[in-house]
Design an enzyme around this catalytic site. Structure first.
Site, PDB file in Angstrom:
ATOM      1  N   LYS A 116     -16.738  -4.218   2.824  1.00  0.00           N
ATOM      2  CA  LYS A 116     -16.192  -4.991   1.697  1.00  0.00           C
ATOM      3  C   LYS A 116     -16.810  -6.374   1.636  1.00  0.00           C
ATOM      4  O   LYS A 116     -17.064  -6.905   0.553  1.00  0.00           O
ATOM      5  CB  LYS A 116     -14.679  -5.103   1.819  1.00  0.00           C
ATOM      6  CG  LYS A 116     -13.985  -3.776   1.652  1.00  0.00           C
ATOM      7  CD  LYS A 116     -12.494  -3.983   1.573  1.00  0.00           C
ATOM      8  CE  LYS A 116     -11.807  -2.637   1.491  1.00  0.00           C
ATOM      9  NZ  LYS A 116     -10.390  -2.796   1.246  1.00  0.00           N
ATOM     10  N   GLU A 200      -7.388 -12.550   0.650  1.00  0.00           N
ATOM     11  CA  GLU A 200      -7.444 -12.614  -0.812  1.00  0.00           C
ATOM     12  C   GLU A 200      -6.067 -12.999  -1.322  1.00  0.00           C
ATOM     13  O   GLU A 200      -5.057 -12.673  -0.692  1.00  0.00           O
ATOM     14  CB  GLU A 200      -7.783 -11.227  -1.391  1.00  0.00           C
ATOM     15  CG  GLU A 200      -9.249 -10.907  -1.427  1.00  0.00           C
ATOM     16  CD  GLU A 200      -9.529  -9.541  -2.026  1.00  0.00           C
ATOM     17  OE1 GLU A 200      -8.585  -8.836  -2.438  1.00  0.00           O
ATOM     18  OE2 GLU A 200     -10.712  -9.179  -2.073  1.00  0.00           O
ATOM     19  N   HIS A 235      -1.786   5.368  -1.624  1.00  0.00           N
ATOM     20  CA  HIS A 235      -3.212   5.314  -1.908  1.00  0.00           C
ATOM     21  C   HIS A 235      -3.828   6.661  -2.225  1.00  0.00           C
ATOM     22  O   HIS A 235      -5.045   6.826  -2.237  1.00  0.00           O
ATOM     23  CB  HIS A 235      -3.976   4.603  -0.783  1.00  0.00           C
ATOM     24  CG  HIS A 235      -3.426   3.231  -0.523  1.00  0.00           C
ATOM     25  ND1 HIS A 235      -3.558   2.207  -1.440  1.00  0.00           N
ATOM     26  CD2 HIS A 235      -2.702   2.738   0.502  1.00  0.00           C
ATOM     27  CE1 HIS A 235      -2.937   1.131  -0.967  1.00  0.00           C
ATOM     28  NE2 HIS A 235      -2.406   1.426   0.197  1.00  0.00           N
ATOM     29  N   ARG A 292     -20.009   7.705  -4.217  1.00  0.00           N
ATOM     30  CA  ARG A 292     -19.965   9.174  -4.269  1.00  0.00           C
ATOM     31  C   ARG A 292     -19.485   9.626  -5.640  1.00  0.00           C
ATOM     32  O   ARG A 292     -19.049   8.806  -6.447  1.00  0.00           O
ATOM     33  CB  ARG A 292     -18.973   9.676  -3.219  1.00  0.00           C
ATOM     34  CG  ARG A 292     -17.561   9.138  -3.488  1.00  0.00           C
ATOM     35  CD  ARG A 292     -16.472   9.787  -2.687  1.00  0.00           C
ATOM     36  NE  ARG A 292     -15.162   9.394  -3.164  1.00  0.00           N
ATOM     37  CZ  ARG A 292     -14.504   8.299  -2.820  1.00  0.00           C
ATOM     38  NH1 ARG A 292     -15.040   7.444  -1.971  1.00  0.00           N
ATOM     39  NH2 ARG A 292     -13.320   8.035  -3.334  1.00  0.00           N
TER      40      ARG A 292
HETATM   41  C1  MV4 Z   1      -5.282  -5.539  -3.508  1.00  0.00           C
HETATM   42  C2  MV4 Z   1      -3.979  -5.528  -4.031  1.00  0.00           C
HETATM   43  C3  MV4 Z   1      -3.430  -6.728  -4.427  1.00  0.00           C
HETATM   44  N1  MV4 Z   1      -4.133  -7.865  -4.290  1.00  0.00           N
HETATM   45  N2  MV4 Z   1      -5.942  -6.707  -3.400  1.00  0.00           N
HETATM   46  C4  MV4 Z   1      -5.415  -0.967  -2.203  1.00  0.00           C
HETATM   47  C5  MV4 Z   1      -6.581  -0.075  -1.985  1.00  0.00           C
HETATM   48  C6  MV4 Z   1      -7.752  -0.966  -1.861  1.00  0.00           C
HETATM   49  N3  MV4 Z   1      -8.874  -0.385  -2.545  1.00  0.00           N
HETATM   50  C7  MV4 Z   1      -7.325  -2.261  -2.440  1.00  0.00           C
HETATM   51  N4  MV4 Z   1      -5.923  -2.199  -2.668  1.00  0.00           N
HETATM   52  C8  MV4 Z   1      -5.234  -3.258  -3.160  1.00  0.00           C
HETATM   53  N5  MV4 Z   1      -5.882  -4.439  -3.090  1.00  0.00           N
HETATM   54  C9  MV4 Z   1      -5.364  -7.838  -3.776  1.00  0.00           C
HETATM   55  N6  MV4 Z   1      -6.026  -8.988  -3.631  1.00  0.00           N
HETATM   56  C10 MV4 Z   1      -3.317  -4.323  -4.149  1.00  0.00           C
HETATM   57  C11 MV4 Z   1      -3.942  -3.172  -3.701  1.00  0.00           C
HETATM   58  C12 MV4 Z   1      -3.175  -1.976  -3.864  1.00  0.00           C
HETATM   59  C13 MV4 Z   1      -3.605  -0.961  -4.713  1.00  0.00           C
HETATM   60  C14 MV4 Z   1      -4.809  -1.018  -5.395  1.00  0.00           C
HETATM   61  C15 MV4 Z   1      -5.203  -0.007  -6.226  1.00  0.00           C
HETATM   62  C16 MV4 Z   1      -4.394   1.100  -6.406  1.00  0.00           C
HETATM   63  C17 MV4 Z   1      -3.225   1.193  -5.724  1.00  0.00           C
HETATM   64  C18 MV4 Z   1      -2.803   0.181  -4.878  1.00  0.00           C
HETATM   65  C19 MV4 Z   1      -1.599   0.296  -4.197  1.00  0.00           C
HETATM   66  C20 MV4 Z   1      -1.201  -0.703  -3.358  1.00  0.00           C
HETATM   67  C21 MV4 Z   1      -1.988  -1.829  -3.180  1.00  0.00           C
END
Ligand code: MV4
Length: 495
Positions: A116, A200, A235, A292
């Site tokens: 990341k 973040e 997720h 992918r």
């Molecule tokens: C976040 C967020 C809130 N704020 N980043 C979860 C999976 C990963 N790809 C990143 N994720 C998140 N990052 C910040 N700065 C909330 C999530 C997140 C989320 C993101 C996408 C789809 C579902 C989610 C479920 C919980 C938290």
């Protein structure tokens, strides 16, 4: 030119890839574990080789065994599907070094996006919006705490090597910060062998919207619009659709350009996905890039009219895309429901067993990507996804109504599935209005709200079985009765 593809995968995606290969006149090789001897991808392939016992680390993840099969059968390209080795840069490099075409991006692009922090560093010069935070691994906890105070709590600690939600921690206030950072670092070290973490600003109830990317080996990169993937649990996505109902044409254009820039930052080739968080004001932030073909790629295929596997193979052959961004248009609306062997009434826990009845819906605008037949057992060793049910319509509403009809026409008994959850979602006012985010399930779903489907089907299958024995006339009566009785069963549960 690719003449023979080995599909280093199983299940629906292995079949999905082989179908396209067949249409292109390309021979296919299946690999399979001992648990998958009778699997449909094995039967469908021109040749098939057993590569080891059921656990994937002894079969589908065995890089050298797979490469050995390629040498023996004179395979000239490998399609990795999703999961397993699909995002493994070490594998991509080994494939390339063996003189075989990896149908996917370069090992270098996979490495950059696999981290990341690497991804953030790479896209920084391209003006891609990112969530406020640190863009290097935390070295000095005190300095990091000051940055956290500047951006404001709550903040999120993320592991650089994590993904799909693994290694994330929310910190509500300054008092918890140091302890949480220490915990996150040691967790990341033991889980990923890399203790790098960063922070973040925590975005409260975001939407998850991702853009499909295609790049060729001549430097052309386009996006194929977005997929809305906010309906997920732990997720795991459950419902995906294209396009997203919340984007304006202006925001879509800006996000598409940002996604193309992310791909440019790593000289991306092939099919990839750029994930964004979108807040309620439609601010968007780059999260990560998946290198992918994704599970949910069919909704994009439906709205743009392209076969993404075919595009992957063409690009891997060195062919140019042959179209520009301006040539691409979205048409209609597509929704995908993941049909998983999980019980929505019981916290979506995996449900093991055998598919006693299994008949899939058909008709206009309905697509089922699966790899099962009645009588087959769901192997416990792999992902519990049985099928992807995709509907397409002129409008979002048509796609929703078609999904409800298709769920009703899908008959599965022997195990619990997410079909009933799908019907709940399609009928929920928040989903219907398009006004929902990643908290949809948490906020609205309760098992008591599930519409009754599977139980009714099982009872009716039993009833039909006992009545079908006499004459054709009686069979007709039974069909009518069945409709009436199943309506009654459904209504009983709903009122
Ligand atoms: C976040 C967020 C809130 N704020 N980043 C979860 C999976 C990963 N790809 C990143 N994720 C998140 N990052 C910040 N700065 C909330 C999530 C997140 C989320 C993101 C996408 C789809 C579902 C989610 C479920 C919980 C938290």
């Amino acid at each position: 030119m690719i003449q023979k593809i080995l599909v280093a995968n199983r299940g629906e995606i292995a079949l999905r890839v082989m179908r396209t290969a067949k249409e292109m006149g390309i021979k296919t090789v299946a690999v399979f574990s001992e648990a998958d001897r009778n699997a449909l991808h094995v039967r469908y392939a021109d040749e098939a080789v057993c590569i080891g016992p059921a656990p994937s680390n002894q079969s589908y993840l065995q890089m050298d065994t797979i490469l050995e099969v390629c040498r023996t059968l004179k395979v000239d390209a490998i399609h990795p599907g999703y999961g397993f080795l699909s995002e493994n840069a070490v594998f991509a490099r080994k494939v390339q070094e063996a003189g075989i075409t990896f149908i996917g991006p370069s090992a270098e692009a996979m490495e950059i996006m696999g981290s990341k922090l690497g991804a953030k560093a790479a896209v920084k010069a391209f003006g891609v919006p990112m969530v406020p935070g640190t863009d290097t691994a935390i070295q000095d906890v005190k300095a990091a705490k000051e940055i956290a105070t500047q951006i404001g709590y709550p903040v999120l600690i993320k592991a650089s090597a994590g993904g799909g939600g693994k290694g994330m921690r929310v910190v509500m206030e300054a008092a918890e910060f140091e302890q949480q950072v220490q915990l996150a670092m040691s967790e990341a070290q033991s889980a990923f062998g890399d203790g790098s973490v960063f922070i973040e600003k925590y975005v409260g109830s975001p939407r998850h919207i991702e853009f499909q990317i295609l790049g060729d080996s001549h430097g052309n990169i386009v996006h194929l619009f977005e997929r809305e993937c906010s309906i997920q649990r732990r997720h795991q996505k459950l419902v995906e659709e294209a396009p997203s109902s919340c984007l304006t044409p202006e925001v879509r254009k800006a996000m598409g350009e940002a996604a193309v820039n992310v791909a440019k930052a790593c000289n991306y080739t092939g099919a990839g996905t750029v994930e964004f968080l979108v807040d309620e004001k439609l601010n968007f932030y780059f999260l990560e890039m998946n290198t992918r073909l994704q599970v949910e790629h069919p909704v994009t295929e439906q709205i743009v009219g392209l076969d993404l596997v075919k595009e992957q193979i063409r690009v891997a052959n060195g062919e140019p895309l042959g179209y520009t961004q301006n040539d691409l248009e979205m048409r209609g609306h597509a929704i995908e429901l993941r049909v998983c062997a999980e019980d929505p009434a019981n916290q979506f826990l995996p449900d093991i067993g055998t598919l006693k009845t299994y008949t899939v819906p058909q008709g206009l605008g309905v697509r089922v990507d699966d790899s099962f037949e009645a009588g087959m057992a769901i192997p416990i060793h792999y992902d519990p996804m049985i099928a992807k049910l995709i509907t397409f319509g002129k409008t979002r509403d048509e796609a929703i109504q078609r999904m409800i009809r298709a769920i009703d026409d899908y008959h599965i008994s022997g195990i619990e599935t997410t079909l009933s959850f799908g019907k709940f979602a399609m009928q929920h006012p928040a989903f219907v209005s398009g006004n929902f985010d990643t908290k949809f399930i948490e906020r609205y779903f309760k098992p008591e709200l599930l519409p009754q489907t599977e139980v009714a089907d099982e009872i009716m299958a039993f009833a039909a079985g006992s009545l079908f024995t006499n004459s054709k006339q009686q069979a007709v009566t039974t069909a009518t009765e069945q409709t009436r009785k199943s309506d009654w069963l459904r209504n009983r549960k709903l009122t």
